[in-house]
Motif scaffolding. Sequence first.
Motif, PDB file in Angstrom:
ATOM      1  N   LYS A  22      19.347  25.296 -19.167  1.00 27.07           N
ATOM      2  CA  LYS A  22      19.057  25.190 -17.831  1.00 27.07           C
ATOM      3  C   LYS A  22      20.412  24.809 -17.080  1.00 27.07           C
ATOM      4  O   LYS A  22      20.467  25.419 -15.882  1.00 27.07           O
ATOM      5  CB  LYS A  22      18.097  23.887 -17.434  1.00 27.07           C
ATOM      6  N   ILE A 109       7.635  33.843 -15.363  1.00 20.51           N
ATOM      7  CA  ILE A 109       7.551  32.464 -15.635  1.00 20.51           C
ATOM      8  C   ILE A 109       9.071  32.371 -16.032  1.00 20.51           C
ATOM      9  O   ILE A 109       9.973  32.858 -16.859  1.00 20.51           O
ATOM     10  CB  ILE A 109       6.620  31.916 -16.753  1.00 20.51           C
ATOM     11  N   ASP A 110       9.562  30.954 -15.560  1.00 20.79           N
ATOM     12  CA  ASP A 110      11.129  30.792 -16.028  1.00 20.79           C
ATOM     13  C   ASP A 110      11.087  29.103 -15.789  1.00 20.79           C
ATOM     14  O   ASP A 110      10.384  28.776 -14.979  1.00 20.79           O
ATOM     15  CB  ASP A 110      12.164  31.209 -15.000  1.00 20.79           C
ATOM     16  N   MET A 111      11.938  28.518 -16.737  1.00 21.02           N
ATOM     17  CA  MET A 111      11.918  27.065 -16.740  1.00 21.02           C
ATOM     18  C   MET A 111      12.968  26.486 -15.987  1.00 21.02           C
ATOM     19  O   MET A 111      13.049  25.174 -15.662  1.00 21.02           O
ATOM     20  CB  MET A 111      12.249  26.625 -18.042  1.00 21.02           C
ATOM     21  N   THR A 112      14.073  27.484 -15.113  1.00 22.42           N
ATOM     22  CA  THR A 112      14.838  26.792 -14.353  1.00 22.42           C
ATOM     23  C   THR A 112      14.466  26.940 -12.995  1.00 22.42           C
ATOM     24  O   THR A 112      14.287  28.074 -12.277  1.00 22.42           O
ATOM     25  CB  THR A 112      16.206  27.967 -14.794  1.00 22.42           C
ATOM     26  N   GLU A 113      14.316  25.814 -12.313  1.00 20.61           N
ATOM     27  CA  GLU A 113      13.854  25.731 -10.805  1.00 20.61           C
ATOM     28  C   GLU A 113      14.629  26.429 -10.053  1.00 20.61           C
ATOM     29  O   GLU A 113      14.042  27.129  -9.082  1.00 20.61           O
ATOM     30  CB  GLU A 113      13.925  24.376 -10.634  1.00 20.61           C
ATOM     31  N   GLN A 115      16.258  29.041 -10.299  1.00 19.59           N
ATOM     32  CA  GLN A 115      15.997  30.503 -10.349  1.00 19.59           C
ATOM     33  C   GLN A 115      14.765  30.783  -9.503  1.00 19.59           C
ATOM     34  O   GLN A 115      14.515  31.742  -8.979  1.00 19.59           O
ATOM     35  CB  GLN A 115      15.911  31.007 -11.753  1.00 19.59           C
ATOM     36  N   VAL A 116      13.602  30.052 -10.189  1.00 15.60           N
ATOM     37  CA  VAL A 116      12.151  30.263  -9.467  1.00 15.60           C
ATOM     38  C   VAL A 116      12.156  30.100  -8.051  1.00 15.60           C
ATOM     39  O   VAL A 116      11.403  31.131  -7.329  1.00 15.60           O
ATOM     40  CB  VAL A 116      11.272  29.338 -10.045  1.00 15.60           C
ATOM     41  N   GLU A 117      13.023  29.355  -7.708  1.00 18.44           N
ATOM     42  CA  GLU A 117      13.229  29.114  -6.012  1.00 18.44           C
ATOM     43  C   GLU A 117      13.686  30.426  -5.335  1.00 18.44           C
ATOM     44  O   GLU A 117      13.216  30.825  -4.190  1.00 18.44           O
ATOM     45  CB  GLU A 117      14.046  27.949  -5.618  1.00 18.44           C
ATOM     46  N   GLN A 141       7.130  28.053 -12.427  1.00 22.45           N
ATOM     47  CA  GLN A 141       7.976  27.172 -13.489  1.00 22.45           C
ATOM     48  C   GLN A 141       7.377  26.564 -14.415  1.00 22.45           C
ATOM     49  O   GLN A 141       6.429  25.769 -14.464  1.00 22.45           O
ATOM     50  CB  GLN A 141       8.671  26.162 -12.503  1.00 22.45           C
ATOM     51  N   TYR A 143       7.408  26.986 -19.224  1.00 28.59           N
ATOM     52  CA  TYR A 143       8.106  27.308 -20.566  1.00 28.59           C
ATOM     53  C   TYR A 143       7.326  28.410 -21.280  1.00 28.59           C
ATOM     54  O   TYR A 143       6.246  28.314 -21.383  1.00 28.59           O
ATOM     55  CB  TYR A 143       8.352  25.836 -21.393  1.00 28.59           C
TER      56      TYR A 143
END
Length: 378
Positions: A22, A109-113, A115-117, A141, A143
């Motif tokens: 992250k 789906i992605d764990m990095t906030e 990027q999702v934003e 967001q 895993y």
Amino acid sequence: MAHNSRDSGNGFSDSSVHVDVKDYYGKRLQKTSDLKTGACVAPAQPLPAFVREALKKVHPEVTARYYGCGLVVPEGLEGCRILDLGCGSGRDCFMLSLLVGEKGHVTGIDMTEAQVEVARKYTDYHMKEFGYKEPNVTFVQGYMEALTEAGLQKNSFDIIISNCVVNLCPDKKRVLAEAHSVLKDGGELYFSDIYSSGRLTEEIKNHKVLWGECLGGALWWKDLLQLAEEVGFSQPRLVTASIPTVDDEQLRDILGDFKFVSATYRLFKVPKGNTKTCQVIYNGGITGAEDRFQFDSRYTFKTGEVVEVDGEAACILKHSRFAEDFTFQPPGGSCEPCCVKPKADTVDPFELALQSGSQGLGPATGGCCSTKTADCCK
């Protein structure tokens, strides 16, 4: 890199590896050119014109925050429900949302906030650009080792894609098991990743930069075959392979004699019954592959041509979204279950890469995650 864990808030154990990744992709990397190796390389084959045109419609900021993973676009997407593992800023999701059409749907789906934003920020922009009345793309967001915990339903996706991100997860078997769980029967996991020539040393696996650069977490390619079978997938079908480059001399010294290959595999959730060798005829109905469909490194189907395929391939073609695109003409009868199921010989991705002319001596030429991605997509 000790894999200590802490609760991520949704029941999944967030390890130190996730924290480091992250940090690498959310803070240290601000643009594609910040990557230190060519472990992630441009697609091995030219992109179809309709894919290039779709990419041109993606907002420049989304593309700029997309960290180099080369494109993985399977065939037969119209109307499909697609899941993108490790979607990052959403470049591929927006491109795919145009290719599946308004009746299809894409989930990223992605764990990095951070990027999702970025992805969520530009969702309305792309829906307006595509002329869609309702959004057909969603960003979550979470895993990839905990898809159902993130709210994704079992047996709900036709296709799962990922570009050079499975290697970033400590528990590859759990990723494959979760993917298998949320796929519909007949569904496909189509993904590119980096694989190693053997099981890596602890020194390499504990190196934060090598992990972030897609090398430290690379799976021995033979272990993929085993893990896929254990969780219920069909035998992995190798599509393309190429040798990536590592320009950093210090990193090369740490890697020693280990070799790496960027490879694209397709895994299917199909019945395990025994199937005979079959003769099949490609009907030519797949968008972008009207005359010629490369299924994997072994089989390329030309429209109207009779091809004999192994039992594994026959089973996949009969039970996947490609069933209506083929006419089955088994020699001497039916390609129904029998006592022997002829399997495809295992293809060594390193050998395929060398046959393809990719030896890692110059700029990387195939697979996933590339500092050359922006160029290849123009």
